[in-house]
Enzyme design. Structure first.
Site, PDB file in Angstrom:
ATOM      1  N   ASP A  10       0.770  -1.311  -0.076  1.00 28.35           N
ATOM      2  CA  ASP A  10       0.027  -0.071   0.032  1.00 28.35           C
ATOM      3  C   ASP A  10       0.830   1.262   0.075  1.00 28.35           C
ATOM      4  O   ASP A  10       1.648   1.362   1.057  1.00 28.35           O
ATOM      5  CB  ASP A  10      -0.929  -0.021   1.375  1.00 28.35           C
ATOM      6  N   ASN A  24      -7.287  11.935 -11.105  1.00 24.49           N
ATOM      7  CA  ASN A  24      -8.123  12.139 -12.469  1.00 24.49           C
ATOM      8  C   ASN A  24      -7.955  13.593 -12.538  1.00 24.49           C
ATOM      9  O   ASN A  24      -7.572  14.470 -11.757  1.00 24.49           O
ATOM     10  CB  ASN A  24      -9.559  11.520 -12.271  1.00 24.49           C
ATOM     11  N   ASP A  34      -6.065   6.593  -5.493  1.00 25.34           N
ATOM     12  CA  ASP A  34      -6.593   8.007  -5.271  1.00 25.34           C
ATOM     13  C   ASP A  34      -7.280   8.221  -4.078  1.00 25.34           C
ATOM     14  O   ASP A  34      -7.106   8.967  -3.330  1.00 25.34           O
ATOM     15  CB  ASP A  34      -7.332   8.353  -6.454  1.00 25.34           C
TER      16      ASP A  34
HETATM   17  P1  ADP Z   1      -6.152   4.368 -12.716  1.00 21.52           P
HETATM   18  O1  ADP Z   1      -7.502   5.120 -12.934  1.00 21.52           O
HETATM   19  O2  ADP Z   1      -4.987   5.224 -12.996  1.00 21.52           O
HETATM   20  O3  ADP Z   1      -6.127   2.996 -13.429  1.00 21.52           O
HETATM   21  P2  ADP Z   1      -6.445   2.937 -10.185  1.00 21.52           P
HETATM   22  O4  ADP Z   1      -6.522   3.567  -8.755  1.00 21.52           O
HETATM   23  O5  ADP Z   1      -7.647   2.489 -10.378  1.00 21.52           O
HETATM   24  O6  ADP Z   1      -5.953   4.005 -11.077  1.00 21.52           O
HETATM   25  O7  ADP Z   1      -5.224   1.872 -10.331  1.00 21.52           O
HETATM   26  C1  ADP Z   1      -4.017   2.056 -10.418  1.00 21.52           C
HETATM   27  C2  ADP Z   1      -3.252   1.202  -9.632  1.00 21.52           C
HETATM   28  O8  ADP Z   1      -3.173   1.285  -8.415  1.00 21.52           O
HETATM   29  C3  ADP Z   1      -3.784  -0.438  -9.806  1.00 21.52           C
HETATM   30  O9  ADP Z   1      -2.823  -1.213 -10.086  1.00 21.52           O
HETATM   31  C4  ADP Z   1      -4.258  -0.780  -8.540  1.00 21.52           C
HETATM   32  O10 ADP Z   1      -3.830  -2.031  -8.245  1.00 21.52           O
HETATM   33  C5  ADP Z   1      -3.256   0.051  -7.556  1.00 21.52           C
HETATM   34  N1  ADP Z   1      -3.759   0.472  -6.002  1.00 21.52           N
HETATM   35  C6  ADP Z   1      -4.669   0.545  -5.488  1.00 21.52           C
HETATM   36  N2  ADP Z   1      -4.911   0.942  -4.557  1.00 21.52           N
HETATM   37  C7  ADP Z   1      -3.309   1.082  -3.875  1.00 21.52           C
HETATM   38  C8  ADP Z   1      -2.723   1.293  -2.898  1.00 21.52           C
HETATM   39  N3  ADP Z   1      -3.436   1.751  -1.770  1.00 21.52           N
HETATM   40  N4  ADP Z   1      -1.377   1.599  -2.927  1.00 21.52           N
HETATM   41  C9  ADP Z   1      -0.865   1.144  -4.281  1.00 21.52           C
HETATM   42  N5  ADP Z   1      -1.429   0.977  -5.216  1.00 21.52           N
HETATM   43  C10 ADP Z   1      -2.883   0.932  -5.284  1.00 21.52           C
END
Ligand code: ADP
Length: 174
Positions: A10, A24, A34
């Site tokens: 994380d 976004n 995000d």
């Molecule tokens: P995007 O809209 O750019 O695709 P997302 O948040 O949906 O963004 O996903 C981008 C990446 O972030 C994904 O590979 C997801 O697994 C990852 N992700 C989600 N939560 C966390 C977190 N707490 N820390 C790191 N990476 C995360």
């Protein structure tokens, strides 16, 4: 010291100079990484983002801005907007590369030495993970070669699939 590091976990837990948010264009928070960053940072992050949006309207895809980090353990959050995957003919590769490079440029300007990236665009935005990792790794390697001020870049993979992809490419002999 190895300049590129890979961890599974994380991104909100990291004690680095800056973490990058896959935001976004509205910078108003959302799901995925995000949402996790905004929840962990607390309301000051949202306030800072609101001020930026007041000035610039919206953050174009591939661009990046920097804020403080509220309650997070890092010092800064760099917000960038990755492209939404639309099949590959809409400049997605270039825009994803821009998101990494522009984040690194801001980091350099701020004197940041350690920076952590999530796997931008590979969640809700649907960018193919293998291709995204090639772009991320080559953009970072190229930047580090020219800008030794940045001492460490950490790729933070949250999902197992991304972690395995990055592991194969960054540590092929393990
Ligand atoms: P995007 O809209 O750019 O695709 P997302 O948040 O949906 O963004 O996903 C981008 C990446 O972030 C994904 O590979 C997801 O697994 C990852 N992700 C989600 N939560 C966390 C977190 N707490 N820390 C790191 N990476 C995360």
């Amino acid at each position: 010291m190895e300049m590129i590091k890979l961890i599974k976990g994380d991104i909100t837990k990291l004690e680095v100079d800056a973490i990058v948010n896959a935001a976004n264009s509205s910078l108003m928070g959302g799901g995925g990484v995000d949402g996790a960053i905004h929840r962990a940072a607390g309301p000051s992050l949202h306030e800072e983002c609101k001020e930026i949006i007041k000035k610039i309207g919206k953050l174009p895809t591939g661009e990046a801005v920097i804020t403080g980090a509220g309650n997070l353990k890092c010092r800064y959050v760099i917000h960038t907007v990755g492209p939404i995957w639309q099949g590959g003919n809409f400049d997605e590769e270039k825009l994803l590369r821009n998101a990494y490079v522009n984040s690194l440029k801001i980091a350099k300007e701020k004197g940041i030495r350690s920076i952590a990236f999530p796997n931008i665009s590979t969640g809700v935005y649907g960018f193919p993970k293998d291709l995204a990792s090639d772009i991320a790794i080559s953009a970072v390697r190229e930047f580090l070669e020219k800008n030794p001020e940045i001492q460490q870049v950490i790729f933070v993979c949250f999902d197992e699939e991304n972690y395995e992809i990055y592991k194969k490419k960054l540590h092929p002999n393990e």
